[in-house]
Write a protein that holds these residues in place. Sequence first.
Motif, PDB file in Angstrom:
ATOM      1  N   LEU A  31       0.851  -1.185   0.000  1.00  0.00           N
ATOM      2  CA  LEU A  31       0.000   0.000   0.000  1.00  0.00           C
ATOM      3  C   LEU A  31       0.889   1.238   0.000  1.00  0.00           C
ATOM      4  CD1 LEU A  31      -2.790  -0.759   2.631  1.00  0.00           C
ATOM      5  CD2 LEU A  31      -3.046  -0.568   0.174  1.00  0.00           C
ATOM      6  N   ALA A  32       0.668   2.116  -0.959  1.00  0.00           N
ATOM      7  CA  ALA A  32       1.394   3.380  -1.020  1.00  0.00           C
ATOM      8  C   ALA A  32       0.917   4.288   0.120  1.00  0.00           C
ATOM      9  CB  ALA A  32       1.129   4.044  -2.369  1.00  0.00           C
ATOM     10  N   PRO A  33       1.671   5.322   0.440  1.00  0.00           N
ATOM     11  CA  PRO A  33       1.242   6.254   1.482  1.00  0.00           C
ATOM     12  C   PRO A  33      -0.166   6.793   1.216  1.00  0.00           C
ATOM     13  CG  PRO A  33       3.501   6.732   0.835  1.00  0.00           C
ATOM     14  CD  PRO A  33       2.976   5.700  -0.120  1.00  0.00           C
ATOM     15  N   ALA A  84     -21.027 -14.855   8.170  1.00  0.00           N
ATOM     16  CA  ALA A  84     -19.696 -15.474   8.184  1.00  0.00           C
ATOM     17  C   ALA A  84     -18.651 -14.695   7.393  1.00  0.00           C
ATOM     18  CB  ALA A  84     -19.770 -16.918   7.697  1.00  0.00           C
ATOM     19  N   THR A  85     -18.861 -13.389   7.196  1.00  0.00           N
ATOM     20  CA  THR A  85     -17.903 -12.587   6.433  1.00  0.00           C
ATOM     21  C   THR A  85     -17.517 -11.329   7.195  1.00  0.00           C
ATOM     22  OG1 THR A  85     -18.838 -13.356   4.351  1.00  0.00           O
ATOM     23  CG2 THR A  85     -17.474 -11.387   4.252  1.00  0.00           C
ATOM     24  N   ALA A  86     -16.217 -11.170   7.416  1.00  0.00           N
ATOM     25  CA  ALA A  86     -15.682  -9.941   8.005  1.00  0.00           C
ATOM     26  C   ALA A  86     -14.993  -9.157   6.896  1.00  0.00           C
ATOM     27  CB  ALA A  86     -14.685 -10.262   9.105  1.00  0.00           C
ATOM     28  N   THR A  87     -15.314  -7.877   6.789  1.00  0.00           N
ATOM     29  CA  THR A  87     -14.636  -7.007   5.842  1.00  0.00           C
ATOM     30  C   THR A  87     -13.607  -6.192   6.615  1.00  0.00           C
ATOM     31  OG1 THR A  87     -16.549  -6.897   4.380  1.00  0.00           O
ATOM     32  CG2 THR A  87     -14.914  -5.142   4.167  1.00  0.00           C
ATOM     33  N   ILE A  88     -12.346  -6.366   6.244  1.00  0.00           N
ATOM     34  CA  ILE A  88     -11.226  -5.700   6.896  1.00  0.00           C
ATOM     35  C   ILE A  88     -10.834  -4.495   6.037  1.00  0.00           C
ATOM     36  CG2 ILE A  88      -8.876  -5.976   7.745  1.00  0.00           C
ATOM     37  CD1 ILE A  88     -10.551  -8.178   8.942  1.00  0.00           C
ATOM     38  N   SER A  89     -10.702  -3.337   6.657  1.00  0.00           N
ATOM     39  CA  SER A  89     -10.216  -2.134   5.974  1.00  0.00           C
ATOM     40  C   SER A  89      -8.822  -1.828   6.494  1.00  0.00           C
ATOM     41  CB  SER A  89     -11.140  -0.949   6.248  1.00  0.00           C
ATOM     42  OG  SER A  89     -12.424  -1.204   5.739  1.00  0.00           O
ATOM     43  N   ILE A  90      -7.909  -1.548   5.575  1.00  0.00           N
ATOM     44  CA  ILE A  90      -6.530  -1.230   5.944  1.00  0.00           C
ATOM     45  C   ILE A  90      -6.163   0.102   5.303  1.00  0.00           C
ATOM     46  CG2 ILE A  90      -4.120  -1.976   5.875  1.00  0.00           C
ATOM     47  CD1 ILE A  90      -5.202  -4.844   5.421  1.00  0.00           C
ATOM     48  N   LEU A  91      -5.627   1.019   6.108  1.00  0.00           N
ATOM     49  CA  LEU A  91      -5.187   2.327   5.639  1.00  0.00           C
ATOM     50  C   LEU A  91      -3.712   2.502   5.964  1.00  0.00           C
ATOM     51  CD1 LEU A  91      -5.588   5.333   4.709  1.00  0.00           C
ATOM     52  CD2 LEU A  91      -6.129   5.818   7.097  1.00  0.00           C
ATOM     53  N   ASN A  92      -2.929   2.867   4.977  1.00  0.00           N
ATOM     54  CA  ASN A  92      -1.520   3.175   5.207  1.00  0.00           C
ATOM     55  C   ASN A  92      -1.421   4.655   5.568  1.00  0.00           C
ATOM     56  OD1 ASN A  92       1.186   3.654   5.253  1.00  0.00           O
ATOM     57  ND2 ASN A  92       1.583   3.008   3.165  1.00  0.00           N
ATOM     58  N   ALA A  93      -1.214   4.941   6.839  1.00  0.00           N
ATOM     59  CA  ALA A  93      -1.133   6.322   7.320  1.00  0.00           C
ATOM     60  C   ALA A  93       0.313   6.806   7.413  1.00  0.00           C
ATOM     61  CB  ALA A  93      -1.817   6.428   8.671  1.00  0.00           C
ATOM     62  N   SER A  94       1.246   6.026   6.910  1.00  0.00           N
ATOM     63  CA  SER A  94       2.655   6.400   7.003  1.00  0.00           C
ATOM     64  C   SER A  94       3.115   7.144   5.748  1.00  0.00           C
ATOM     65  CB  SER A  94       3.521   5.144   7.190  1.00  0.00           C
ATOM     66  OG  SER A  94       3.614   4.423   5.974  1.00  0.00           O
ATOM     67  N   ALA A  95       4.358   7.587   5.784  1.00  0.00           N
ATOM     68  CA  ALA A  95       4.941   8.289   4.638  1.00  0.00           C
ATOM     69  C   ALA A  95       5.603   7.325   3.653  1.00  0.00           C
ATOM     70  CB  ALA A  95       5.968   9.303   5.121  1.00  0.00           C
ATOM     71  N   GLY A  96       5.646   6.033   3.992  1.00  0.00           N
ATOM     72  CA  GLY A  96       6.285   5.044   3.121  1.00  0.00           C
ATOM     73  C   GLY A  96       5.331   3.946   2.718  1.00  0.00           C
ATOM     74  N   THR A  97       5.762   3.124   1.795  1.00  0.00           N
ATOM     75  CA  THR A  97       4.958   1.986   1.357  1.00  0.00           C
ATOM     76  C   THR A  97       4.967   0.898   2.420  1.00  0.00           C
ATOM     77  OG1 THR A  97       5.438   2.464  -0.950  1.00  0.00           O
ATOM     78  CG2 THR A  97       4.723   0.229  -0.444  1.00  0.00           C
ATOM     79  N   GLY A 144       2.237   2.642  11.324  1.00  0.00           N
ATOM     80  CA  GLY A 144       1.955   3.276  10.050  1.00  0.00           C
ATOM     81  C   GLY A 144       0.694   2.819   9.358  1.00  0.00           C
ATOM     82  N   TYR A 145       0.065   1.762   9.807  1.00  0.00           N
ATOM     83  CA  TYR A 145      -1.198   1.412   9.179  1.00  0.00           C
ATOM     84  C   TYR A 145      -2.277   1.186  10.225  1.00  0.00           C
ATOM     85  CZ  TYR A 145       0.402  -3.485   9.692  1.00  0.00           C
ATOM     86  OH  TYR A 145       0.875  -4.682  10.160  1.00  0.00           O
ATOM     87  N   LEU A 146      -3.492   1.476   9.807  1.00  0.00           N
ATOM     88  CA  LEU A 146      -4.660   1.347  10.668  1.00  0.00           C
ATOM     89  C   LEU A 146      -5.581   0.291  10.074  1.00  0.00           C
ATOM     90  CD1 LEU A 146      -5.370   5.162  11.006  1.00  0.00           C
ATOM     91  CD2 LEU A 146      -4.151   3.716  12.637  1.00  0.00           C
ATOM     92  N   MET A 147      -6.155  -0.535  10.932  1.00  0.00           N
ATOM     93  CA  MET A 147      -7.076  -1.569  10.460  1.00  0.00           C
ATOM     94  C   MET A 147      -8.380  -1.476  11.224  1.00  0.00           C
ATOM     95  SD  MET A 147      -4.658  -4.917   9.920  1.00  0.00           S
ATOM     96  CE  MET A 147      -4.266  -5.071  11.648  1.00  0.00           C
ATOM     97  N   SER A 148      -9.458  -1.786  10.538  1.00  0.00           N
ATOM     98  CA  SER A 148     -10.757  -1.888  11.184  1.00  0.00           C
ATOM     99  C   SER A 148     -11.473  -3.097  10.604  1.00  0.00           C
ATOM    100  CB  SER A 148     -11.584  -0.618  10.990  1.00  0.00           C
ATOM    101  OG  SER A 148     -11.889  -0.432   9.627  1.00  0.00           O
ATOM    102  N   CYS A 149     -12.511  -3.512  11.300  1.00  0.00           N
ATOM    103  CA  CYS A 149     -13.223  -4.725  10.913  1.00  0.00           C
ATOM    104  C   CYS A 149     -14.713  -4.512  11.120  1.00  0.00           C
ATOM    105  CB  CYS A 149     -12.721  -5.866  11.801  1.00  0.00           C
ATOM    106  SG  CYS A 149     -13.578  -7.424  11.604  1.00  0.00           S
ATOM    107  N   ARG A 150     -15.491  -5.079  10.222  1.00  0.00           N
ATOM    108  CA  ARG A 150     -16.943  -5.130  10.422  1.00  0.00           C
ATOM    109  C   ARG A 150     -17.460  -6.431   9.851  1.00  0.00           C
ATOM    110  NH1 ARG A 150     -20.378  -3.678   6.097  1.00  0.00           N
ATOM    111  NH2 ARG A 150     -19.206  -3.150   4.237  1.00  0.00           N
ATOM    112  N   ILE A 151     -18.451  -6.984  10.509  1.00  0.00           N
ATOM    113  CA  ILE A 151     -19.099  -8.189   9.981  1.00  0.00           C
ATOM    114  C   ILE A 151     -20.114  -7.700   8.966  1.00  0.00           C
ATOM    115  CG2 ILE A 151     -20.408 -10.266  10.506  1.00  0.00           C
ATOM    116  CD1 ILE A 151     -17.563 -10.233  11.664  1.00  0.00           C
ATOM    117  N   SER A 152     -19.823  -7.947   7.714  1.00  0.00           N
ATOM    118  CA  SER A 152     -20.612  -7.387   6.625  1.00  0.00           C
ATOM    119  C   SER A 152     -21.691  -8.323   6.098  1.00  0.00           C
ATOM    120  CB  SER A 152     -19.685  -6.984   5.478  1.00  0.00           C
ATOM    121  OG  SER A 152     -18.886  -8.078   5.077  1.00  0.00           O
ATOM    122  N   GLY A 153     -21.656  -9.556   6.521  1.00  0.00           N
ATOM    123  CA  GLY A 153     -22.647 -10.535   6.086  1.00  0.00           C
ATOM    124  C   GLY A 153     -22.442 -11.823   6.856  1.00  0.00           C
TER     125      GLY A 153
END
Length: 75
Positions: free
Chosen positions: A3-5, A47-60, A36-45
């Motif tokens: 993930l790029a910055p 037996a399914t968890a949708t994971i969101s990942i954000l690169n909050a750093s200045a590097g890859t 440098g990265y943030l993750m969150s989770c939600r049960i979207s359906g």
Amino acid sequence: PSLAPTASTTKDVSVTGAAAGDPCLVALSSATSSVGYLMSCRISGTATATISILNASAGTVDYATGTLRACYFGY
């Protein structure tokens, strides 16, 4: 994948027994530093968890070296 910055992505993970709306937690087992990265989770359906990942750093950041794990709390 890398993930790029400021880039973000989502990934679906199977969580047996989970129902939409259940609260959940996510973790990444990896030798890569979690700085440098943030993750969150939600049960979207059923037996399914949708994971969101954000690169909050200045590097890859490469999160592919680890395993995403999610757990939920059923009501």
